[in-house]
Motif scaffolding. Structure first.
Motif, PDB file in Angstrom:
ATOM      1  N   ASP A  63       0.836  -1.205   0.000  1.00  0.00           N
ATOM      2  CA  ASP A  63       0.000   0.000   0.000  1.00  0.00           C
ATOM      3  C   ASP A  63       0.870   1.253   0.000  1.00  0.00           C
ATOM      4  O   ASP A  63       0.577   2.240  -0.709  1.00  0.00           O
ATOM      5  CB  ASP A  63      -0.919  -0.014   1.219  1.00  0.00           C
ATOM      6  CG  ASP A  63      -1.956   1.087   1.149  1.00  0.00           C
ATOM      7  OD1 ASP A  63      -2.657   1.190   0.124  1.00  0.00           O
ATOM      8  OD2 ASP A  63      -2.056   1.861   2.117  1.00  0.00           O
ATOM      9  N   ALA A  64       1.954   1.210   0.764  1.00  0.00           N
ATOM     10  CA  ALA A  64       2.874   2.347   0.789  1.00  0.00           C
ATOM     11  C   ALA A  64       3.553   2.518  -0.560  1.00  0.00           C
ATOM     12  O   ALA A  64       3.728   3.658  -1.057  1.00  0.00           O
ATOM     13  CB  ALA A  64       3.909   2.155   1.894  1.00  0.00           C
ATOM     14  N   VAL A  65       3.940   1.395  -1.180  1.00  0.00           N
ATOM     15  CA  VAL A  65       4.571   1.471  -2.509  1.00  0.00           C
ATOM     16  C   VAL A  65       3.582   2.032  -3.523  1.00  0.00           C
ATOM     17  O   VAL A  65       3.926   2.891  -4.371  1.00  0.00           O
ATOM     18  CB  VAL A  65       5.061   0.078  -2.953  1.00  0.00           C
ATOM     19  CG1 VAL A  65       5.535   0.107  -4.409  1.00  0.00           C
ATOM     20  CG2 VAL A  65       6.192  -0.392  -2.045  1.00  0.00           C
TER      21      VAL A  65
ATOM     22  N   VAL B  36       4.201   5.252  -5.790  1.00  0.00           N
ATOM     23  CA  VAL B  36       4.431   5.082  -7.233  1.00  0.00           C
ATOM     24  C   VAL B  36       3.213   5.512  -8.040  1.00  0.00           C
ATOM     25  O   VAL B  36       3.351   6.118  -9.120  1.00  0.00           O
ATOM     26  CB  VAL B  36       4.789   3.609  -7.533  1.00  0.00           C
ATOM     27  CG1 VAL B  36       4.926   3.385  -9.031  1.00  0.00           C
ATOM     28  CG2 VAL B  36       6.069   3.222  -6.812  1.00  0.00           C
ATOM     29  N   LEU B  37       2.039   5.175  -7.559  1.00  0.00           N
ATOM     30  CA  LEU B  37       0.816   5.466  -8.312  1.00  0.00           C
ATOM     31  C   LEU B  37      -0.155   6.293  -7.459  1.00  0.00           C
ATOM     32  O   LEU B  37      -1.272   5.860  -7.149  1.00  0.00           O
ATOM     33  CB  LEU B  37       0.139   4.158  -8.743  1.00  0.00           C
ATOM     34  CG  LEU B  37       0.976   3.204  -9.614  1.00  0.00           C
ATOM     35  CD1 LEU B  37       0.253   1.878  -9.775  1.00  0.00           C
ATOM     36  CD2 LEU B  37       1.237   3.840 -10.975  1.00  0.00           C
ATOM     37  N   PRO B  38       0.246   7.493  -7.079  1.00  0.00           N
ATOM     38  CA  PRO B  38      -0.639   8.285  -6.211  1.00  0.00           C
ATOM     39  C   PRO B  38      -1.899   8.745  -6.920  1.00  0.00           C
ATOM     40  O   PRO B  38      -2.919   9.039  -6.272  1.00  0.00           O
ATOM     41  CB  PRO B  38       0.239   9.475  -5.817  1.00  0.00           C
ATOM     42  CG  PRO B  38       1.225   9.598  -6.929  1.00  0.00           C
ATOM     43  CD  PRO B  38       1.491   8.207  -7.404  1.00  0.00           C
ATOM     44  N   GLN B  39      -1.858   8.830  -8.259  1.00  0.00           N
ATOM     45  CA  GLN B  39      -3.007   9.320  -8.986  1.00  0.00           C
ATOM     46  C   GLN B  39      -4.091   8.263  -9.167  1.00  0.00           C
ATOM     47  O   GLN B  39      -5.239   8.598  -9.510  1.00  0.00           O
ATOM     48  CB  GLN B  39      -2.566   9.835 -10.379  1.00  0.00           C
ATOM     49  CG  GLN B  39      -2.113   8.760 -11.359  1.00  0.00           C
ATOM     50  CD  GLN B  39      -0.674   8.306 -11.105  1.00  0.00           C
ATOM     51  OE1 GLN B  39      -0.041   8.716 -10.144  1.00  0.00           O
ATOM     52  NE2 GLN B  39      -0.182   7.452 -11.994  1.00  0.00           N
TER      53      GLN B  39
ATOM     54  N   PRO C   2      -9.720   1.095  -5.591  1.00  0.00           N
ATOM     55  CA  PRO C   2      -9.577   0.454  -4.278  1.00  0.00           C
ATOM     56  C   PRO C   2      -8.721  -0.811  -4.323  1.00  0.00           C
ATOM     57  O   PRO C   2      -8.202  -1.239  -3.289  1.00  0.00           O
ATOM     58  CB  PRO C   2     -11.021   0.143  -3.857  1.00  0.00           C
ATOM     59  CG  PRO C   2     -11.810   0.175  -5.117  1.00  0.00           C
ATOM     60  CD  PRO C   2     -11.145   1.159  -6.004  1.00  0.00           C
ATOM     61  N   ASN C   3      -8.588  -1.405  -5.525  1.00  0.00           N
ATOM     62  CA  ASN C   3      -7.758  -2.601  -5.670  1.00  0.00           C
ATOM     63  C   ASN C   3      -6.338  -2.258  -6.130  1.00  0.00           C
ATOM     64  O   ASN C   3      -5.624  -3.131  -6.626  1.00  0.00           O
ATOM     65  CB  ASN C   3      -8.400  -3.561  -6.678  1.00  0.00           C
ATOM     66  CG  ASN C   3      -9.713  -4.124  -6.173  1.00  0.00           C
ATOM     67  OD1 ASN C   3      -9.865  -4.418  -4.988  1.00  0.00           O
ATOM     68  ND2 ASN C   3     -10.679  -4.268  -7.065  1.00  0.00           N
ATOM     69  N   ARG C   4      -5.959  -1.009  -5.978  1.00  0.00           N
ATOM     70  CA  ARG C   4      -4.635  -0.586  -6.443  1.00  0.00           C
ATOM     71  C   ARG C   4      -3.521  -1.401  -5.789  1.00  0.00           C
ATOM     72  O   ARG C   4      -2.596  -1.875  -6.476  1.00  0.00           O
ATOM     73  CB  ARG C   4      -4.436   0.896  -6.127  1.00  0.00           C
ATOM     74  CG  ARG C   4      -3.081   1.453  -6.553  1.00  0.00           C
ATOM     75  CD  ARG C   4      -2.861   2.868  -6.028  1.00  0.00           C
ATOM     76  NE  ARG C   4      -2.806   2.884  -4.565  1.00  0.00           N
ATOM     77  CZ  ARG C   4      -2.694   4.013  -3.849  1.00  0.00           C
ATOM     78  NH1 ARG C   4      -2.671   5.190  -4.452  1.00  0.00           N
ATOM     79  NH2 ARG C   4      -2.651   3.954  -2.533  1.00  0.00           N
ATOM     80  N   THR C   5      -3.597  -1.609  -4.499  1.00  0.00           N
ATOM     81  CA  THR C   5      -2.531  -2.328  -3.787  1.00  0.00           C
ATOM     82  C   THR C   5      -2.438  -3.766  -4.270  1.00  0.00           C
ATOM     83  O   THR C   5      -1.345  -4.280  -4.552  1.00  0.00           O
ATOM     84  CB  THR C   5      -2.805  -2.297  -2.271  1.00  0.00           C
ATOM     85  OG1 THR C   5      -2.855  -0.942  -1.838  1.00  0.00           O
ATOM     86  CG2 THR C   5      -1.725  -3.045  -1.514  1.00  0.00           C
TER      87      THR C   5
END
Length: 274
Positions: free
Chosen positions: A142-144, A148-151, A155-158
């Protein structure tokens, strides 16, 4: 008045008296035997009844122990890890591990070696339990993802990031290793295989995991690692079959018998001296 010779009973002879006495004695012995048989049958019935009732009590106690063991494992699975399924799985593995340890102990594998395998497995389980119990992998991904992809607001980004990243890394490693081992075909097979493995690992590490499930995974790893480490130790050091065989050989009796045979031969030669 003289006795009437017609009505006076004739006195029995000695043979008849002996026969009558023998018959009376026989009837007396038979009566005693019949009485003893009747009492023995009555006693045997009482003994059989008592043994049967004790057997029922023993079976009931055995069933209570089994129910307590199985029910306790299921209860612990539900209480500690949130699912009876964990109790079934972990309880089964625990009993299998204990059975394997008993077999190794019977084969003269020292308790120290079995305990060392258990200690290493416990350490691995604790590490896995802490990492997954505190959801450290998911928090790391989640931190990565946030860096890397703050934009991306999915919800399934991690989870997607973890699966995709490890799948790509696995594919590259599989391609290199497979190419070196079997050329182009090996490279393709390695690429696909390790890509799938990487995706699975990414899915496990990227998913948000409850603390109970993480702790259960730690116990699972420990229970799987224990027999594997013990088996590896036995394969590396081997089992002293001669020592086990010697335990079941009456060496003292054999040696004493040999000495006795030699002693007898020395004093009773087979060929007489001339």
């Amino acid at each position: 008045m003289a006795d009437d010779p017609v009505n006076t009973p004739e006195a029995l002879g000695i043979r008849a008296q002996l026969g009558a006495t023998f018959a009376a004695g026989k009837r007396l012995v038979t009566a005693h035997i019949d009485l003893a048989k009747a009492e023995a049958a009555d006693i045997a019935g009482n003994v059989a009844r008592m043994v049967g009732l004790f057997a029922v009590a023993f079976v009931m106690i055995l069933l209570v122990g089994m129910l307590f063991l199985v029910g306790g494992l299921l209860f612990l699975g539900e209480w500690l890890f949130g699912s009876i399924g964990w109790g079934v799985l972990l309880g089964t593995l625990l009993l299998l591990d204990i059975a394997l340890s008993a077999v190794l102990a019977a084969l003269d594998v020292s308790g120290k070696r079995i305990g060392a395998s258990l200690g290493i497995a416990a350490i691995l389980g604790i590490i896995v339990g802490v990492v997954f119990g505190f959801d450290l992998f998911h928090r790391g991904w989640d931190a990565v993802g946030a860096a890397v992809l703050p934009q991306v607001t999915d919800p399934n980004r991690t989870l997607n990031l973890a699966v995709a990243s490890l799948a790509v890394i696995g594919a590259v490693i599989g391609l290199i290793l497979g190419w070196r081992a079997g050329g182009a075909k090996g490279g393709i097979a390695g690429l696909i295989g390790l890509a799938i493995v990487g995706a699975v690992i990414g899915w496990v590490t990227g998913s948000q995991m409850p603390g109970g499930v993480g702790a259960a995974l730690g116990v699972l790893v420990a229970l799987i690692a224990w027999p594997l480490l013990a088996g590896r130790d036995v394969m590396r050091t081997g089992i002293d079959g001669e020592a086990i065989k010697k335990k079941f050989m009456p060496d003292a009796t054999i040696e004493l018998t040999k000495e006795t045979i030699e002693w007898v031969r020395a004093r009773t030669p087979l060929v007489p001296k001339s």
